[in-house]
Design an enzyme around this catalytic site. Structure first.
Site, PDB file in Angstrom:
ATOM      1  N   THR A 102      -7.503   2.064  -8.296  1.00 19.10           N
ATOM      2  CA  THR A 102      -6.615   1.755  -9.402  1.00 19.10           C
ATOM      3  C   THR A 102      -5.906   0.412  -8.903  1.00 19.10           C
ATOM      4  O   THR A 102      -5.104   0.564  -7.934  1.00 19.10           O
ATOM      5  CB  THR A 102      -5.663   3.049  -9.641  1.00 19.10           C
ATOM      6  OG1 THR A 102      -6.331   3.971  -9.712  1.00 19.10           O
ATOM      7  CG2 THR A 102      -4.691   2.808 -10.809  1.00 19.10           C
ATOM      8  N   LYS A 177      -7.611   3.412 -17.037  1.00 19.80           N
ATOM      9  CA  LYS A 177      -6.561   4.307 -15.905  1.00 19.80           C
ATOM     10  C   LYS A 177      -5.123   3.959 -16.135  1.00 19.80           C
ATOM     11  O   LYS A 177      -4.488   4.995 -15.741  1.00 19.80           O
ATOM     12  CB  LYS A 177      -7.187   3.518 -14.645  1.00 19.80           C
ATOM     13  CG  LYS A 177      -6.352   4.428 -13.517  1.00 19.80           C
ATOM     14  CD  LYS A 177      -6.935   5.757 -13.310  1.00 19.80           C
ATOM     15  CE  LYS A 177      -6.210   6.671 -12.410  1.00 19.80           C
ATOM     16  NZ  LYS A 177      -6.642   6.539 -10.940  1.00 19.80           N
ATOM     17  N   LYS A 245       2.704   2.915  -7.318  1.00 17.54           N
ATOM     18  CA  LYS A 245       1.945   1.420  -7.437  1.00 17.54           C
ATOM     19  C   LYS A 245       1.218   1.210  -8.772  1.00 17.54           C
ATOM     20  O   LYS A 245       1.538   0.410  -9.502  1.00 17.54           O
ATOM     21  CB  LYS A 245       1.072   1.494  -6.289  1.00 17.54           C
ATOM     22  CG  LYS A 245       0.057   0.404  -6.161  1.00 17.54           C
ATOM     23  CD  LYS A 245      -1.176   0.629  -6.894  1.00 17.54           C
ATOM     24  CE  LYS A 245      -2.081   1.569  -6.091  1.00 17.54           C
ATOM     25  NZ  LYS A 245      -3.259   1.828  -6.910  1.00 17.54           N
TER      26      LYS A 245
END
Length: 297
Positions: A102, A177, A245
């Site tokens: 990701t 995502k 993150k």
């Protein structure tokens, strides 16, 4: 596999909590597997099963027809792909590179452009499903990139996941995502608040889950992570610090698009509070810790 013609030299870089299982499925699929990880010991089991160890990601790229990566942060992706002696520099012409980290949609576009200059195709293909989905080979895989490259990679992706969708060109997988993580972020807060409310009102929160888990509130977060919250089970399926993150990437992309996402901003602040309290290595369900004092603890 029934035909040796379908056996490929596949590289896998990043053998962490999800990567080990994903690489194992590729090995079980009959492919010649080449691996690298910064911590060599994490590749020991795969090597014992027949995988070939290399001392760098670039070495893996030079040896393989298809390469899969799942590393930690966008800076790791950038270094692994675009650094000196890295994947793009050493990849074979015609190879397909699949980044399942990701990461940043903007970075995915940059990698695709630089790889194309060398005759190398890329896909950004982040996943959802955590360690459970990785172990079962049932990940949801969101793909961005060229359709021809997607078709080459699809048999391999099917070894790791079930719901595999080409969302668009380079960066589209990462944008998808981000949409996924944004939905999860606010849902994790909602589940925590729901359970805190149930306990504060004197209800048996487990019984509450049995009722609301089959109604409109039903979700993975409620039905799978909710019971873990109540059991104080904060073992990581997906780390808090990795989720922070992801939310940081989503906020940066949203700001670039001039899009205000207050729910996401709140979730990020709460998770940062959790991490600053020493819980960054726990699973995302640990957000419930912030509500425990109000939940009859």
């Amino acid at each position: 596999m029934n035909s040796t013609d379908s056996r490929k030299k596949v590289g896998f870089v990043g053998l962490g909590i999800m990567g080990r299982s994903m690489a194992g499925h590729i090995l079980d699929g009959g492919h010649e597997l080449h691996v690298y990880n910064r911590t060599k010991g994490k590749g020991a089991e795969l090597v014992a099963r027949g995988a070939v160890w290399h001392d760098s990601a670039g070495e893996v790229a030079a040896a393989c027809d298809i390469l899969v990566t799942i590393v930690g942060y966008p800076k790791d992706v950038e270094e692994t792909y675009l650094g000196a002696g890295g994947i793009v520099e050493r990849a074979k012409a015609g190879a397909v590179l699949i980044d399942m980290t990701t990461s940043s949609p903007t970075l995915a576009v940059e990698i695709a452009a630089k790889a194309a200059q060398k005759g190398v195709r890329t896909l950004d293909a982040p996943v959802s499903g955590g360690d459970v989905g990785a172990k079962a080979g049932k990940l949801s895989i969101m793909v961005g990139g060229d359709e021809a490259a997607f078709n080459v990679a699809l048999p391999l992706l099917r070894l790791m996941g079930e719901n595999i969708v080409l969302q668009g060109g380079p960066g589209a997988g990462q944008h998808t995502k981000m949409s996924n993580q944004i939905a999860i972020a606010s849902t994790m807060i909602a589940v925590s608040e729901s359970l805190a409310y149930a306990k504060a009102s004197g209800l048996d929160a487990g019984r509450v889950l049995s009722s609301i888990g089959t109604g409109a509130a039903s979700s993975f977060a409620l039905n799978v992570l909710g019971p873990k919250m109540l059991a104080d089970d904060y073992a990581p399926g997906f780390y808090v610090h990795h989720f922070i993150k992801d939310m940081s990437i989503a906020i940066a992309e949203a700001e670039r698009m001039k899009l205000d996402l207050p729910g996401l901003a709140l979730a990020k602040r709460l998770y940062e509070t959790l991490a600053s309290s020493g819980f960054g290595e726990e699973g995302t369900q640990a957000i419930y810790r912030l509500y425990e004092q109000h939940a009859g603890k």
